[in-house]
Design an enzyme around this catalytic site. Structure first.
Site, PDB file in Angstrom:
ATOM      1  N   HIS A 197     -10.395  40.763 -30.878  1.00 10.43           N
ATOM      2  CA  HIS A 197     -10.599  41.666 -29.728  1.00 10.43           C
ATOM      3  C   HIS A 197     -10.368  40.940 -28.415  1.00 10.43           C
ATOM      4  O   HIS A 197     -10.096  41.556 -27.401  1.00 10.43           O
ATOM      5  CB  HIS A 197     -11.996  42.288 -29.779  1.00 10.43           C
TER       6      HIS A 197
ATOM      7  N   LYS B   9     -11.924  30.568 -37.992  1.00 10.68           N
ATOM      8  CA  LYS B   9     -12.401  29.316 -38.586  1.00 10.68           C
ATOM      9  C   LYS B   9     -11.391  28.826 -39.590  1.00 10.68           C
ATOM     10  O   LYS B   9     -10.670  29.627 -40.205  1.00 10.68           O
ATOM     11  CB  LYS B   9     -13.738  29.543 -39.297  1.00 10.68           C
TER      12      LYS B   9
END
Ligand code: NAD
Length: 480
Positions: free
Chosen positions: A75, A116
């Site tokens: 986002h 990650k």
């Protein structure tokens, strides 16, 4: 009796990390009135890349490695999150950590999405030369597939990686994208001499110190934890004397008067009721490869059992799923400050809450790393060190104020006061100031959510609630 010690793979199988994180997120989502389908979108990772790649090492043979990079939510761009080197790395773990990054960034108002990465490797098994080859090969794949770039995806250090690996990644990016003037911003946590920023290495531990200080400024929260006063004289237990645990333990003991009575590491724990000298233990560990044999302390092989040492504050700063339904009943602390990601499982959370033990969650406590990474990224795309333009001007103004005060009063200002007033802020002071401000603000938001909503009964749900509120606000304004 020695507590059952599980290797990292077994621990992971027994306590699936992603399920645990999702259970925690569900508690917050259940209290929110979101459009149907949005909760699922919030929980799931957008994309996950899994790669196998060969590297020819110094033994002349090809070795194949397995790595991941997950993007939980883009986002905001770029997305951000560390790269972990560990033999236990797996897809579920990387996805769980990636989602935690989204909530973490939202909590500290860092305009990044969550990501990650992980490489399944035991770094200790390789020479520095081979580690460099492996890191550069992994980075090349991630860069070629758009999983590393200053505008899209920016890794940082995590367990098993540090400034050295980040410098190798930055250099690999520069070689592959020589026309990108912002190449330094493709990764954070670099050495200061290679595009890094002062204060990044200590940032996560420093952020933990700032969170604990802010906690003690909230009398109501302190009372809830059945504590009083401030950090001075508090008994602290730390698990993991790596980047996060070492800095957190060092700062709270050397600067705030806390007593670190137990340090738990990979092969066991050190105990000393009068407090351990963090710098000396770290030195011993670096020289000998273990905390075992350190003088002035009692050693036990039962590291997991040592988590139950009576204390005021427990800082698990090693790895996930350390406090579980098996040992949560025996944890003898008043406050848990999560330095690691996911050290307390969702089931353990419930037990601790019933027992009145306050848990300050990972997404809040260890957000100092990503906060200073954000400062580093800004420094890299601005191409100028913080403080370079105004430091001498501040010093000039300070000296003019001193001069004016001395002229008006006819007295000489004490030297220590004078030097504080005439000192312009350098990069490290600015970074610490920005970090302190950020951590205080995040704690205040979480504490406010905790006290505002009757149905929020712990700080983790409050943190998730606060983070998801911000996330949904962004989704609604920008369109999912
Ligand atoms: P690190 O590799 O520097 O240190 C981890 C330490 O934990 C090592 O000293 C290791 O020996 C020890 N350890 C490993 N297994 C253990 C066990 N079973 N019991 C006790 N100690 C054990 O890693 P780090 O960067 O300090 O990260 C630690 C945790 O903090 C991880 O969960 C990581 O995701 C999280 N974290 C790190 C950062 C950062 O900036 N480095 C930021 C946010 C969160």
């Amino acid at each position: 009796m020695i507590t059952e010690h599980l290797d990292e793979h077994t621990r992971f199988e027994r306590y699936p990390f992603r399920d645990s994180v999702n259970a925690m997120v569900d508690k917050a989502l259940d209290l929110m009135d979101l459009p149907a389908g949005l909760p699922e979108h919030i929980k799931f990772n957008d994309t996950v890349l899994q790669v196998h790649f060969p590297v020819k090492l110094s033994d002349g043979k090809y070795h194949t490695f397995k790595g991941f990079r997950a993007v939980h939510s883009d986002h905001y761009a770029p997305v951000k999150g560390g790269i972990r080197y560990s033999e236990a790395v797996n897809r579920d773990e990387v996805e769980a950590l990636s989602s935690l990054m989204t909530y973490k960034c939202a909590l500290v108002n860092v305009p990044f999405g969550g990501s990650k990465g992980g490489l399944r490797i035991r770094p200790k098994d390789y020479s520095v030369e081979d580690l460099e080859r492996i890191t550069r090969a992994f980075a090349k794949i991630l860069i070629e597939r758009g999983y590393i770039s200053p505008s899209e995806n920016v890794p940082a250090p995590d367990m098993g990686t540090g400034p050295r690996e980040m410098a190798w990644i930055a250099d690999t990016y520069r070689n592959l994208r020589p026309n990108d003037i912002n190449y330094f911003a493709c990764v954070t946590g670099k050495p200061v001499g290679a595009g890094g920023i002062h204060g990044r290495h200590e940032a996560t531990g420093r952020g933990i110190q700032y969170i604990i200080r802010e906690f003690f400024r909230h009398a109501e929260d302190v009372k809830l934890a059945r504590l009083s006063g401030d950090l001075d004289g508090k008994r602290v237990v730390v698990q993991g004397l790596g980047n996060v645990g070492y800095h957190a333990a060092k700062f709270v003991s050397e600067e705030d008067g806390a007593k670190v009575v137990c340090i738990i590491e990979r092969h066991g724990a050190l105990l000393n009721d009068n407090g351990l000298d963090i710098e000396a233990v770290k030195e011993w560990m670096v020289e000998t490869g273990s905390i075992k044999g350190y003088p002035n302390a009692t050693f036990t092989e039962d590291g997991l059992g040592a988590l139950e040492t009576p204390c005021d504050i427990l800082i698990p700063a090693a790895l996930e799923s350390q406090i579980t339904k098996e040992n949560a009943h025996r944890i003898a602390t008043k406050l848990i400050v999560e330095g690691a990601n996911g050290p307390v499982t969702a089931e353990a959370d419930d037990i601790l809450e019933e027992r009145g033990i306050i848990v300050l969650p990972d997404a809040l406590c260890n957000a100092g790393g990503v906060t200073v990474s954000y400062f580093e990224w800004i420094k890299n795309i601005q191409h100028i060190r913080f403080g370079r333009m105004q430091r001498r001007l501040d010093e000039y103004r300070g000296s003019k104020i001193v001069e004016a005060l001395e002229t008006m009063t006819g007295k000489t200002m004490p030297a220590n006061l004078k030097s504080e007033l005439v000192q312009g802020a350098d990069e490290l002071s600015l970074v610490r100031s920005g970090l302190d401000d950020t951590m205080r603000g995040a704690y205040q938001d979480v504490s406010e959510a905790f006290h505002r909503k009757d149905k929020i009964t712990n700080f983790r749900t409050a943190a998730m609630y606060s983070a998801i509120e911000k996330l949904v606000f962004t989704y609604q304004n920008m369109g999912v």
